[in-house]
Design a protein around this motif. Sequence first.
Motif, PDB file in Angstrom:
ATOM      1  N   MET A 257       0.839  -1.163   0.000  1.00  0.00           N
ATOM      2  CA  MET A 257       0.000   0.000   0.000  1.00  0.00           C
ATOM      3  C   MET A 257       0.889   1.233   0.000  1.00  0.00           C
ATOM      4  N   THR A 258       0.554   2.156  -0.835  1.00  0.00           N
ATOM      5  CA  THR A 258       1.355   3.373  -0.915  1.00  0.00           C
ATOM      6  C   THR A 258       0.842   4.391   0.089  1.00  0.00           C
ATOM      7  N   SER A 259       1.672   5.387   0.318  1.00  0.00           N
ATOM      8  CA  SER A 259       1.281   6.405   1.301  1.00  0.00           C
ATOM      9  C   SER A 259       0.102   7.239   0.796  1.00  0.00           C
ATOM     10  N   ALA A 260      -0.066   7.421  -0.509  1.00  0.00           N
ATOM     11  CA  ALA A 260      -1.183   8.186  -1.063  1.00  0.00           C
ATOM     12  C   ALA A 260      -2.497   7.460  -0.823  1.00  0.00           C
ATOM     13  N   SER A 261      -2.539   6.131  -0.978  1.00  0.00           N
ATOM     14  CA  SER A 261      -3.779   5.396  -0.766  1.00  0.00           C
ATOM     15  C   SER A 261      -4.125   5.325   0.719  1.00  0.00           C
ATOM     16  N   ARG A 262      -3.091   5.299   1.587  1.00  0.00           N
ATOM     17  CA  ARG A 262      -3.340   5.306   3.031  1.00  0.00           C
ATOM     18  C   ARG A 262      -3.981   6.626   3.469  1.00  0.00           C
ATOM     19  N   GLN A 263      -3.586   7.709   2.832  1.00  0.00           N
ATOM     20  CA  GLN A 263      -4.096   9.024   3.187  1.00  0.00           C
ATOM     21  C   GLN A 263      -5.592   9.134   2.884  1.00  0.00           C
ATOM     22  N   HIS A 264      -6.098   8.523   1.810  1.00  0.00           N
ATOM     23  CA  HIS A 264      -7.505   8.606   1.429  1.00  0.00           C
ATOM     24  C   HIS A 264      -8.378   7.717   2.290  1.00  0.00           C
ATOM     25  N   SER A 265      -7.875   6.723   2.947  1.00  0.00           N
ATOM     26  CA  SER A 265      -8.690   5.792   3.719  1.00  0.00           C
ATOM     27  C   SER A 265      -8.812   6.181   5.194  1.00  0.00           C
ATOM     28  N   ARG A 266      -8.208   7.277   5.583  1.00  0.00           N
ATOM     29  CA  ARG A 266      -8.279   7.652   6.987  1.00  0.00           C
ATOM     30  C   ARG A 266      -9.693   8.091   7.346  1.00  0.00           C
ATOM     31  N   GLY A 267     -10.071   8.108   8.651  1.00  0.00           N
ATOM     32  CA  GLY A 267     -11.410   8.429   9.150  1.00  0.00           C
ATOM     33  C   GLY A 267     -11.684   9.928   9.164  1.00  0.00           C
ATOM     34  N   VAL A 268     -12.834  10.269   9.719  1.00  0.00           N
ATOM     35  CA  VAL A 268     -13.277  11.657   9.824  1.00  0.00           C
ATOM     36  C   VAL A 268     -12.635  12.255  11.065  1.00  0.00           C
ATOM     37  N   SER A 269     -12.154  13.458  10.913  1.00  0.00           N
ATOM     38  CA  SER A 269     -11.483  14.089  12.049  1.00  0.00           C
ATOM     39  C   SER A 269     -12.519  14.622  13.051  1.00  0.00           C
ATOM     40  N   LEU A 270     -12.087  14.874  14.252  1.00  0.00           N
ATOM     41  CA  LEU A 270     -12.948  15.403  15.297  1.00  0.00           C
ATOM     42  C   LEU A 270     -13.494  16.772  14.914  1.00  0.00           C
ATOM     43  N   LEU A 271     -12.712  17.569  14.252  1.00  0.00           N
ATOM     44  CA  LEU A 271     -13.139  18.899  13.818  1.00  0.00           C
ATOM     45  C   LEU A 271     -14.297  18.802  12.819  1.00  0.00           C
ATOM     46  N   GLU A 272     -14.241  17.867  11.903  1.00  0.00           N
ATOM     47  CA  GLU A 272     -15.317  17.684  10.921  1.00  0.00           C
ATOM     48  C   GLU A 272     -16.602  17.221  11.600  1.00  0.00           C
ATOM     49  N   VAL A 273     -16.480  16.334  12.573  1.00  0.00           N
ATOM     50  CA  VAL A 273     -17.654  15.855  13.307  1.00  0.00           C
ATOM     51  C   VAL A 273     -18.302  17.008  14.072  1.00  0.00           C
ATOM     52  N   MET A 274     -17.491  17.835  14.704  1.00  0.00           N
ATOM     53  CA  MET A 274     -18.030  18.959  15.471  1.00  0.00           C
ATOM     54  C   MET A 274     -18.699  19.978  14.546  1.00  0.00           C
ATOM     55  N   ALA A 275     -18.125  20.237  13.377  1.00  0.00           N
ATOM     56  CA  ALA A 275     -18.723  21.176  12.421  1.00  0.00           C
ATOM     57  C   ALA A 275     -20.069  20.641  11.933  1.00  0.00           C
ATOM     58  N   THR A 276     -20.142  19.346  11.650  1.00  0.00           N
ATOM     59  CA  THR A 276     -21.392  18.724  11.207  1.00  0.00           C
ATOM     60  C   THR A 276     -22.450  18.811  12.303  1.00  0.00           C
ATOM     61  N   MET A 277     -22.051  18.553  13.538  1.00  0.00           N
ATOM     62  CA  MET A 277     -22.991  18.624  14.656  1.00  0.00           C
ATOM     63  C   MET A 277     -23.503  20.054  14.856  1.00  0.00           C
ATOM     64  N   ALA A 278     -22.648  21.035  14.679  1.00  0.00           N
ATOM     65  CA  ALA A 278     -23.060  22.437  14.838  1.00  0.00           C
ATOM     66  C   ALA A 278     -24.092  22.817  13.783  1.00  0.00           C
ATOM     67  N   VAL A 279     -23.883  22.386  12.543  1.00  0.00           N
ATOM     68  CA  VAL A 279     -24.834  22.674  11.472  1.00  0.00           C
ATOM     69  C   VAL A 279     -26.172  21.988  11.763  1.00  0.00           C
ATOM     70  N   MET A 280     -26.118  20.739  12.224  1.00  0.00           N
ATOM     71  CA  MET A 280     -27.351  20.011  12.543  1.00  0.00           C
ATOM     72  C   MET A 280     -28.091  20.675  13.714  1.00  0.00           C
ATOM     73  N   LEU A 281     -27.337  21.133  14.706  1.00  0.00           N
ATOM     74  CA  LEU A 281     -27.934  21.792  15.856  1.00  0.00           C
ATOM     75  C   LEU A 281     -28.650  23.072  15.442  1.00  0.00           C
ATOM     76  N   LEU A 282     -28.063  23.841  14.544  1.00  0.00           N
ATOM     77  CA  LEU A 282     -28.716  25.050  14.040  1.00  0.00           C
ATOM     78  C   LEU A 282     -30.014  24.702  13.298  1.00  0.00           C
ATOM     79  N   GLY A 283     -29.986  23.649  12.520  1.00  0.00           N
ATOM     80  CA  GLY A 283     -31.182  23.217  11.793  1.00  0.00           C
ATOM     81  C   GLY A 283     -32.295  22.782  12.739  1.00  0.00           C
ATOM     82  N   VAL A 284     -31.949  22.029  13.772  1.00  0.00           N
ATOM     83  CA  VAL A 284     -32.948  21.585  14.750  1.00  0.00           C
ATOM     84  C   VAL A 284     -33.503  22.780  15.514  1.00  0.00           C
ATOM     85  N   ALA A 285     -32.649  23.711  15.897  1.00  0.00           N
ATOM     86  CA  ALA A 285     -33.108  24.909  16.618  1.00  0.00           C
ATOM     87  C   ALA A 285     -34.058  25.734  15.755  1.00  0.00           C
TER      88      ALA A 285
END
Length: 178
Positions: free
Chosen positions: A1-29
């Motif tokens: 496995m090359t380093s380029a393919s390893r980079q694309h398979s990594r998970g979602v970062s904590l920052l992305e999860v928090m941004a998604t939750m903030a957008v959802m919270l605004l929609g629910v509010a």
Amino acid sequence: MTSASRQHSRGVSLLEVMATMAVMLLGVAAAMTVVSQTSKANRRTLTANQAQLIAERTLESIQARGCTPAPSACANIAGLDGNREVFYQTAAGDLLRQPPSAPGAIARQYEVAVDVDAEFLASSLEGGAAGVGEPAVNRDLTSTGLKGNVANVRVSVSWEEPEREGRQVVVLQTRMAP
């Protein structure tokens, strides 16, 4: 496995999860605000409709009495001028003359006021003799030339509404003649 393919398979970062939750919270509010405002508007409309039904019922009962031609036109309804009554409309739709006695029962208080303006009740005419309205309540309605044979009947139903200033009111009016 090359380093380029390893980079694309990594998970979602904590920052992305928090941004998604903030957008959802605004929609629910926003959705909750819309539901709350709609609920308040529906309650105000229901209350006004109930007041209108009470006014219609009161005006219909006055009209059912009719307007007698003698001793003076509509004298049989003159006693209603200035009449005030209090009614309580329950959540179940009952219209009561006293507050409901059941514990926890919810009822809105309505005040019904009747105003009869007629020439034979000179003090009832707003502005005195000059305030006979348009068309005048003392005009000829019959071929006999009998004057003062019209009564202006107004029914006002008022209530207090939480979060609104002053009393809210619904007014229905009609003119009666023998």
